[in-house]
Design a protein around this motif. Sequence first.
Motif, PDB file in Angstrom:
ATOM      1  N   ALA A   1      10.988 -15.861 -14.205  1.00  0.00           N
ATOM      2  CA  ALA A   1      10.792 -15.991 -12.640  1.00  0.00           C
ATOM      3  C   ALA A   1       9.377 -15.239 -12.041  1.00  0.00           C
ATOM      4  N   TYR A   2       9.242 -14.057 -12.529  1.00  0.00           N
ATOM      5  CA  TYR A   2       8.007 -13.233 -12.341  1.00  0.00           C
ATOM      6  C   TYR A   2       6.915 -13.877 -12.685  1.00  0.00           C
ATOM      7  N   SER A   3       6.778 -14.075 -13.899  1.00  0.00           N
ATOM      8  CA  SER A   3       5.395 -14.902 -14.642  1.00  0.00           C
ATOM      9  C   SER A   3       5.349 -16.053 -14.306  1.00  0.00           C
TER      10      SER A   3
ATOM     11  N   ASN B   1      -3.629  -9.283  -1.707  1.00  0.00           N
ATOM     12  CA  ASN B   1      -2.447  -9.576  -1.793  1.00  0.00           C
ATOM     13  C   ASN B   1      -1.709  -9.095  -2.828  1.00  0.00           C
ATOM     14  N   ASN B   2      -1.689  -7.725  -2.747  1.00  0.00           N
ATOM     15  CA  ASN B   2      -0.904  -6.749  -3.980  1.00  0.00           C
ATOM     16  C   ASN B   2       0.472  -6.593  -3.873  1.00  0.00           C
ATOM     17  N   ALA B   3       1.135  -6.822  -2.638  1.00  0.00           N
ATOM     18  CA  ALA B   3       2.613  -6.391  -2.925  1.00  0.00           C
ATOM     19  C   ALA B   3       3.380  -7.394  -3.972  1.00  0.00           C
TER      20      ALA B   3
ATOM     21  N   PRO C   1       2.074  -6.399 -21.794  1.00  0.00           N
ATOM     22  CA  PRO C   1       3.429  -6.514 -21.832  1.00  0.00           C
ATOM     23  C   PRO C   1       4.299  -7.202 -20.534  1.00  0.00           C
ATOM     24  N   GLU C   2       3.467  -7.555 -19.427  1.00  0.00           N
ATOM     25  CA  GLU C   2       3.961  -8.020 -18.543  1.00  0.00           C
ATOM     26  C   GLU C   2       3.247  -9.269 -17.803  1.00  0.00           C
TER      27      GLU C   2
ATOM     28  N   ALA D   1       5.888 -17.165 -11.098  1.00  0.00           N
ATOM     29  CA  ALA D   1       5.464 -16.863  -9.550  1.00  0.00           C
ATOM     30  C   ALA D   1       4.165 -16.701  -9.664  1.00  0.00           C
ATOM     31  N   LYS D   2       3.730 -15.589 -10.691  1.00  0.00           N
ATOM     32  CA  LYS D   2       2.149 -14.807 -10.949  1.00  0.00           C
ATOM     33  C   LYS D   2       1.507 -16.145 -11.123  1.00  0.00           C
ATOM     34  N   GLY D   3       1.852 -17.112 -12.141  1.00  0.00           N
ATOM     35  CA  GLY D   3       1.025 -18.114 -12.488  1.00  0.00           C
ATOM     36  C   GLY D   3       0.805 -19.134 -11.399  1.00  0.00           C
TER      37      GLY D   3
ATOM     38  N   ALA E   1       0.780  -1.236  -0.204  1.00  0.00           N
ATOM     39  CA  ALA E   1       0.084  -0.152   0.078  1.00  0.00           C
ATOM     40  C   ALA E   1       0.774   1.244   0.005  1.00  0.00           C
ATOM     41  N   SER E   2       2.158   1.211  -0.055  1.00  0.00           N
ATOM     42  CA  SER E   2       3.030   2.382   0.079  1.00  0.00           C
ATOM     43  C   SER E   2       3.142   3.055  -1.266  1.00  0.00           C
ATOM     44  N   LYS E   3       2.893   2.138  -2.451  1.00  0.00           N
ATOM     45  CA  LYS E   3       3.037   3.149  -3.679  1.00  0.00           C
ATOM     46  C   LYS E   3       2.175   2.427  -4.762  1.00  0.00           C
ATOM     47  N   GLY E   4       2.105   3.108  -5.855  1.00  0.00           N
ATOM     48  CA  GLY E   4       1.608   2.501  -7.085  1.00  0.00           C
ATOM     49  C   GLY E   4       0.100   2.119  -6.963  1.00  0.00           C
ATOM     50  N   ILE E   5      -0.400   0.937  -7.431  1.00  0.00           N
ATOM     51  CA  ILE E   5      -1.686   0.444  -7.358  1.00  0.00           C
ATOM     52  C   ILE E   5      -2.377   0.307  -5.924  1.00  0.00           C
ATOM     53  N   GLY E   6      -1.510  -0.052  -5.029  1.00  0.00           N
ATOM     54  CA  GLY E   6      -1.620  -0.330  -3.837  1.00  0.00           C
ATOM     55  C   GLY E   6      -2.255   0.941  -2.921  1.00  0.00           C
TER      56      GLY E   6
ATOM     57  N   ALA F   1       3.076  -2.189   4.016  1.00  0.00           N
ATOM     58  CA  ALA F   1       4.438  -2.280   3.167  1.00  0.00           C
ATOM     59  C   ALA F   1       5.689  -2.117   4.043  1.00  0.00           C
ATOM     60  N   ARG F   2       6.664  -2.310   3.363  1.00  0.00           N
ATOM     61  CA  ARG F   2       7.922  -2.171   4.169  1.00  0.00           C
ATOM     62  C   ARG F   2       8.321  -0.678   4.849  1.00  0.00           C
ATOM     63  N   SER F   3       8.062   0.205   3.686  1.00  0.00           N
ATOM     64  CA  SER F   3       8.317   1.823   3.993  1.00  0.00           C
ATOM     65  C   SER F   3       7.504   2.350   4.833  1.00  0.00           C
ATOM     66  N   ALA F   4       7.903   2.514   6.033  1.00  0.00           N
ATOM     67  CA  ALA F   4       7.065   3.420   7.371  1.00  0.00           C
ATOM     68  C   ALA F   4       6.918   4.595   6.640  1.00  0.00           C
TER      69      ALA F   4
ATOM     70  N   ALA G   1       5.997  -3.487   7.272  1.00  0.00           N
ATOM     71  CA  ALA G   1       6.137  -4.973   7.541  1.00  0.00           C
ATOM     72  C   ALA G   1       6.746  -5.652   6.261  1.00  0.00           C
ATOM     73  N   ASP G   2       7.571  -6.425   6.490  1.00  0.00           N
ATOM     74  CA  ASP G   2       8.379  -6.881   5.226  1.00  0.00           C
ATOM     75  C   ASP G   2       7.560  -8.261   5.316  1.00  0.00           C
ATOM     76  N   LEU G   3       6.848  -8.423   4.379  1.00  0.00           N
ATOM     77  CA  LEU G   3       6.120  -9.878   4.250  1.00  0.00           C
ATOM     78  C   LEU G   3       6.684 -11.082   3.882  1.00  0.00           C
TER      79      LEU G   3
ATOM     80  N   ALA H   1      -0.878  -3.901 -18.094  1.00  0.00           N
ATOM     81  CA  ALA H   1       0.434  -2.750 -17.904  1.00  0.00           C
ATOM     82  C   ALA H   1      -0.320  -1.663 -16.898  1.00  0.00           C
ATOM     83  N   VAL H   2       0.175  -1.179 -16.007  1.00  0.00           N
ATOM     84  CA  VAL H   2      -0.456   0.044 -15.058  1.00  0.00           C
ATOM     85  C   VAL H   2       0.700   1.205 -14.953  1.00  0.00           C
ATOM     86  N   GLN H   3       0.802   2.247 -15.059  1.00  0.00           N
ATOM     87  CA  GLN H   3       1.904   3.273 -15.199  1.00  0.00           C
ATOM     88  C   GLN H   3       2.199   3.102 -13.515  1.00  0.00           C
ATOM     89  N   THR H   4       3.024   2.402 -13.168  1.00  0.00           N
ATOM     90  CA  THR H   4       3.614   2.640 -11.836  1.00  0.00           C
ATOM     91  C   THR H   4       5.359   2.473 -12.140  1.00  0.00           C
ATOM     92  N   ASN H   5       6.029   2.971 -10.641  1.00  0.00           N
ATOM     93  CA  ASN H   5       7.463   2.629 -10.637  1.00  0.00           C
ATOM     94  C   ASN H   5       7.837   1.374 -11.030  1.00  0.00           C
TER      95      ASN H   5
HETATM   96  N1  LIG Z   1       2.168  -2.111 -12.739  1.00  0.00           N
HETATM   97  C1  LIG Z   1       1.906  -2.935 -13.446  1.00  0.00           C
HETATM   98  O1  LIG Z   1       2.095  -2.919 -14.907  1.00  0.00           O
HETATM   99  C2  LIG Z   1       1.573  -4.475 -13.046  1.00  0.00           C
HETATM  100  C3  LIG Z   1       1.040  -5.361 -14.021  1.00  0.00           C
HETATM  101  C4  LIG Z   1       0.800  -6.764 -13.675  1.00  0.00           C
HETATM  102  C5  LIG Z   1       0.740  -6.922 -12.222  1.00  0.00           C
HETATM  103  N2  LIG Z   1       1.392  -5.923 -11.164  1.00  0.00           N
HETATM  104  C6  LIG Z   1       1.035  -6.457  -9.916  1.00  0.00           C
HETATM  105  O2  LIG Z   1       0.400  -5.173  -9.324  1.00  0.00           O
HETATM  106  C7  LIG Z   1       1.058  -5.242  -7.672  1.00  0.00           C
HETATM  107  C8  LIG Z   1       1.402  -3.848  -7.652  1.00  0.00           C
HETATM  108  O3  LIG Z   1       2.413  -3.349  -8.284  1.00  0.00           O
HETATM  109  P1  LIG Z   1       2.878  -1.814  -8.737  1.00  0.00           P
HETATM  110  O4  LIG Z   1       3.182  -1.580 -10.180  1.00  0.00           O
HETATM  111  O5  LIG Z   1       1.971  -0.912  -8.017  1.00  0.00           O
HETATM  112  O6  LIG Z   1       4.214  -2.029  -7.843  1.00  0.00           O
HETATM  113  P2  LIG Z   1       5.079  -1.041  -7.086  1.00  0.00           P
HETATM  114  O7  LIG Z   1       4.640   0.590  -7.439  1.00  0.00           O
HETATM  115  O8  LIG Z   1       6.491  -1.537  -7.222  1.00  0.00           O
HETATM  116  O9  LIG Z   1       4.392  -1.475  -5.688  1.00  0.00           O
HETATM  117  C9  LIG Z   1       4.680  -2.598  -4.986  1.00  0.00           C
HETATM  118  C10 LIG Z   1       4.312  -2.696  -3.654  1.00  0.00           C
HETATM  119  O10 LIG Z   1       4.564  -3.784  -2.927  1.00  0.00           O
HETATM  120  C11 LIG Z   1       5.277  -3.632  -1.842  1.00  0.00           C
HETATM  121  N3  LIG Z   1       6.211  -4.568  -1.667  1.00  0.00           N
HETATM  122  C12 LIG Z   1       7.318  -4.966  -2.220  1.00  0.00           C
HETATM  123  N4  LIG Z   1       8.084  -5.790  -1.441  1.00  0.00           N
HETATM  124  C13 LIG Z   1       7.586  -6.071  -0.169  1.00  0.00           C
HETATM  125  C14 LIG Z   1       7.520  -6.851   0.746  1.00  0.00           C
HETATM  126  N5  LIG Z   1       8.628  -7.534   0.976  1.00  0.00           N
HETATM  127  N6  LIG Z   1       7.122  -6.866   1.850  1.00  0.00           N
HETATM  128  C15 LIG Z   1       5.988  -5.899   2.027  1.00  0.00           C
HETATM  129  N7  LIG Z   1       5.727  -4.971   0.937  1.00  0.00           N
HETATM  130  C16 LIG Z   1       6.497  -5.150  -0.219  1.00  0.00           C
HETATM  131  C17 LIG Z   1       6.194  -2.299  -1.970  1.00  0.00           C
HETATM  132  O11 LIG Z   1       6.281  -1.445  -0.805  1.00  0.00           O
HETATM  133  P3  LIG Z   1       7.637  -1.387   0.033  1.00  0.00           P
HETATM  134  O12 LIG Z   1       8.663  -1.243  -1.244  1.00  0.00           O
HETATM  135  O13 LIG Z   1       7.441   0.064   0.843  1.00  0.00           O
HETATM  136  O14 LIG Z   1       7.832  -2.779   0.791  1.00  0.00           O
HETATM  137  C18 LIG Z   1       4.898  -1.318  -2.708  1.00  0.00           C
HETATM  138  O15 LIG Z   1       4.091  -0.797  -2.002  1.00  0.00           O
HETATM  139  C19 LIG Z   1       2.112  -6.004  -7.601  1.00  0.00           C
HETATM  140  O16 LIG Z   1       1.858  -7.369  -7.272  1.00  0.00           O
HETATM  141  C20 LIG Z   1       2.486  -6.408  -9.474  1.00  0.00           C
HETATM  142  O17 LIG Z   1       3.126  -7.641  -9.647  1.00  0.00           O
HETATM  143  C21 LIG Z   1       1.556  -4.778 -11.638  1.00  0.00           C
END
Ligand SMILES: NC(=O)c1ccc[n+]([C@@H]2O[C@H](COP(=O)([O-])OP(=O)(O)OC[C@H]3O[C@@H](n4cnc5c(N)ncnc54)[C@H](OP(=O)(O)O)[C@@H]3O)[C@@H](O)[C@H]2O)c1
Length: 230
Positions: A147-149, A81-83, A229-230, A151-153, A9-14, A32-35, A55-57, A180-184
């Motif tokens: 690896a990523y795909s 479960n978004n992290a 694309p991912e 794990a997601k599968g 929940a600290s950034k991006g979609i969450g 999320a990890r980042s307080a 918390a580090d999950l 694809a979603v516009q995140t870090n």
């Molecule tokens: N963006 C895309 O195009 C896209 C496409 C398909 C699927 N997804 C999935 O959507 C989800 C969100 O992605 P996003 O693009 O929003 O990514 P993001 O901006 O990188 O955000 C990832 C989040 O996961 C947290 N996180 C990572 N490792 C962690 C850990 N060990 N413990 C606790 N929290 C952790 C991060 O917080 P901290 O760093 O503070 O821990 C951050 O809040 C992910 O599961 C990603 O695989 C994204």
Amino acid sequence: MKTIVLTGASKGIGYQTALKLLESGCKVIAVARSAEKLEELKSKASSPHLKIIPADLTNKDDIQKILKYVADTNGIDGLINNAGALINKPFSETATDEWQFIFDINLFAPVNLINHLKPYLNRGSHIVNIGSMGGFQGSDKFPGLAAYSSAKGALGVLSECLSTEFSSDDISVNCLCLGAVQTNMLQKAFPGYQAPVQPKEMATYISDFVLNGHKFMNGKILPVALNNPE
Ligand SMILES: NC(=O)c1ccc[n+]([C@@H]2O[C@H](COP(=O)([O-])OP(=O)(O)OC[C@H]3O[C@@H](n4cnc5c(N)ncnc54)[C@H](OP(=O)(O)O)[C@@H]3O)[C@@H](O)[C@H]2O)c1
């Protein structure tokens, strides 16, 4: 008032999903990890219904922090479960510890969290696992994402399996395979690529889905993508 546990929940979609759920009248337990970034979310939301838990999950002791808080609530109605994390590297250059890292956060963290939170999931609750189009069977695959795909599968199949195992407790489990979603994360993996969807837009979909999707489906692996694309 529904209580939702949301990881990543600290950034991006969450981050955006936390804000949407609060707007919808939910109590949100944001992890999320980042307080520091969670504090930013807290001041942006300015809501008494947001609880942040740094918390580090992938760390068992940290999962206990979440349990300790949840044990004092009236149970939870949703778990998202978004992290997640991504490594974009050719298969032959991906070390075993990198595979482990990717599976730890994308698969084993949801496995452990679901397992520990199960006793606190109320009847009628909904677990939403955030997968990816790369892990959706039959989707276009891209080099560097083995690896990523994978794990997601596995997260998708886990969702199907748990939906049958948890049905007698009236707990639904679905997996959303995002495009694809516009995140870090996307920027880092695919520099310069412009996604057709913004985090806020995807957050609207996910927050509505966790509250209502399980009235219509259970055990489903759903593509939520304009392209993949991912
Ligand atoms: N963006 C895309 O195009 C896209 C496409 C398909 C699927 N997804 C999935 O959507 C989800 C969100 O992605 P996003 O693009 O929003 O990514 P993001 O901006 O990188 O955000 C990832 C989040 O996961 C947290 N996180 C990572 N490792 C962690 C850990 N060990 N413990 C606790 N929290 C952790 C991060 O917080 P901290 O760093 O503070 O821990 C951050 O809040 C992910 O599961 C990603 O695989 C994204």
